[in-house]
Design a protein around this motif. Structure first.
Motif, PDB file in Angstrom:
ATOM      1  N   SER A   1      -7.711 -72.659   8.139  1.00 36.12           N
ATOM      2  CA  SER A   1      -6.782 -72.075   7.166  1.00 36.12           C
ATOM      3  C   SER A   1      -6.784 -72.861   5.853  1.00 36.12           C
ATOM      4  O   SER A   1      -6.657 -72.283   4.773  1.00 36.12           O
ATOM      5  CB  SER A   1      -5.367 -72.014   7.740  1.00 36.12           C
ATOM      6  OG  SER A   1      -4.914 -73.315   8.078  1.00 36.12           O
TER       7      SER A   1
ATOM      8  N   LEU B   1      -9.887 -71.783   3.956  1.00 37.84           N
ATOM      9  CA  LEU B   1      -9.658 -70.445   3.404  1.00 37.84           C
ATOM     10  C   LEU B   1      -8.776 -70.515   2.164  1.00 37.84           C
ATOM     11  O   LEU B   1      -9.030 -69.849   1.158  1.00 37.84           O
ATOM     12  CB  LEU B   1      -9.022 -69.536   4.460  1.00 37.84           C
ATOM     13  CG  LEU B   1      -9.932 -69.066   5.584  1.00 37.84           C
ATOM     14  CD1 LEU B   1      -9.124 -68.444   6.713  1.00 37.84           C
ATOM     15  CD2 LEU B   1     -10.965 -68.095   5.068  1.00 37.84           C
TER      16      LEU B   1
ATOM     17  N   LYS C   1      -9.849 -69.671  -1.847  1.00 41.97           N
ATOM     18  CA  LYS C   1      -9.215 -68.467  -2.394  1.00 41.97           C
ATOM     19  C   LYS C   1      -9.302 -68.504  -3.917  1.00 41.97           C
ATOM     20  O   LYS C   1      -8.943 -69.490  -4.550  1.00 41.97           O
ATOM     21  CB  LYS C   1      -7.758 -68.397  -1.966  1.00 41.97           C
ATOM     22  CG  LYS C   1      -7.091 -67.067  -2.323  1.00 41.97           C
ATOM     23  CD  LYS C   1      -5.646 -67.056  -1.914  1.00 41.97           C
ATOM     24  CE  LYS C   1      -5.573 -66.998  -0.401  1.00 41.97           C
ATOM     25  NZ  LYS C   1      -4.191 -66.875   0.087  1.00 41.97           N
TER      26      LYS C   1
ATOM     27  N   ILE D   1     -17.139 -67.135   4.103  1.00 39.89           N
ATOM     28  CA  ILE D   1     -15.711 -67.442   4.153  1.00 39.89           C
ATOM     29  C   ILE D   1     -14.986 -66.182   3.701  1.00 39.89           C
ATOM     30  O   ILE D   1     -15.137 -65.758   2.551  1.00 39.89           O
ATOM     31  CB  ILE D   1     -15.360 -68.644   3.261  1.00 39.89           C
ATOM     32  CG1 ILE D   1     -16.111 -69.880   3.738  1.00 39.89           C
ATOM     33  CG2 ILE D   1     -13.862 -68.884   3.253  1.00 39.89           C
ATOM     34  CD1 ILE D   1     -15.929 -71.103   2.881  1.00 39.89           C
ATOM     35  N   GLY D   2     -14.223 -65.609   4.606  1.00 40.61           N
ATOM     36  CA  GLY D   2     -13.595 -64.320   4.321  1.00 40.61           C
ATOM     37  C   GLY D   2     -14.683 -63.264   4.261  1.00 40.61           C
ATOM     38  O   GLY D   2     -15.487 -63.117   5.164  1.00 40.61           O
ATOM     39  N   ARG D   3     -14.737 -62.532   3.151  1.00 32.89           N
ATOM     40  CA  ARG D   3     -15.783 -61.526   2.965  1.00 32.89           C
ATOM     41  C   ARG D   3     -16.866 -61.987   2.018  1.00 32.89           C
ATOM     42  O   ARG D   3     -17.767 -61.233   1.683  1.00 32.89           O
ATOM     43  CB  ARG D   3     -15.159 -60.247   2.401  1.00 32.89           C
ATOM     44  CG  ARG D   3     -14.255 -59.548   3.364  1.00 32.89           C
ATOM     45  CD  ARG D   3     -13.830 -58.230   2.775  1.00 32.89           C
ATOM     46  NE  ARG D   3     -12.432 -57.994   3.101  1.00 32.89           N
ATOM     47  CZ  ARG D   3     -11.653 -57.180   2.452  1.00 32.89           C
ATOM     48  NH1 ARG D   3     -12.099 -56.503   1.422  1.00 32.89           N
ATOM     49  NH2 ARG D   3     -10.404 -57.019   2.816  1.00 32.89           N
ATOM     50  N   ARG D   4     -16.783 -63.217   1.571  1.00 34.92           N
ATOM     51  CA  ARG D   4     -17.726 -63.726   0.570  1.00 34.92           C
ATOM     52  C   ARG D   4     -18.689 -64.735   1.168  1.00 34.92           C
ATOM     53  O   ARG D   4     -18.351 -65.459   2.091  1.00 34.92           O
ATOM     54  CB  ARG D   4     -16.971 -64.375  -0.582  1.00 34.92           C
ATOM     55  CG  ARG D   4     -16.104 -63.396  -1.334  1.00 34.92           C
ATOM     56  CD  ARG D   4     -15.385 -64.092  -2.440  1.00 34.92           C
ATOM     57  NE  ARG D   4     -14.697 -63.124  -3.281  1.00 34.92           N
ATOM     58  CZ  ARG D   4     -14.085 -63.436  -4.402  1.00 34.92           C
ATOM     59  NH1 ARG D   4     -14.062 -64.682  -4.812  1.00 34.92           N
ATOM     60  NH2 ARG D   4     -13.488 -62.513  -5.108  1.00 34.92           N
TER      61      ARG D   4
END
Length: 103
Positions: free
Chosen positions: A15, A18, A22, A36-39
């Protein structure tokens, strides 16, 4: 999770990574990468953001190891395609001149 990057200990969490990433725009990926995430980010960019160190201070392997242990998907270097047919020097020179030679 405690990990060592560039001889410095870091307490990293999924977390936390992430949150750190961000709003960070991914650079162009040419080598190893982390999703990481959608990237998809280059490993060195991720290492620089989460450690606040210069990219020259750590290796991509250190960051890959840490990100893998945290559960992120990591991708290595793309494998180079092996040529199926190797031209002889005569064939290569002829092809450069635009004269196909079959030997």
């Amino acid at each position: 999770m405690r990990c060592v990057i560039a001889r410095f200990p870091f307490d990293l969490t999924k977390s936390g990574v992430l949150e750190s990433m961000k709003g960070v725009k991914p650079e162009q990926v040419v080598g190893e990468s982390v999703i990481i995430g959608r990237r998809t980010y280059p490993v060195k960019q991720v290492g620089q953001v989460i450690t606040r160190q210069d990219r020259r201070d750590f290796s991509a392997g250190e960051v890959l190891r840490a990100m893998t242990q945290l559960g992120f998907t990591c991708r290595g270097l793309p494998r180079a395609a092996v040529p199926t047919h190797v031209l002889s020097p005569l064939q290569q020179a002829s092809a450069m001149l635009g004269i196909p030679v079959t030997v």
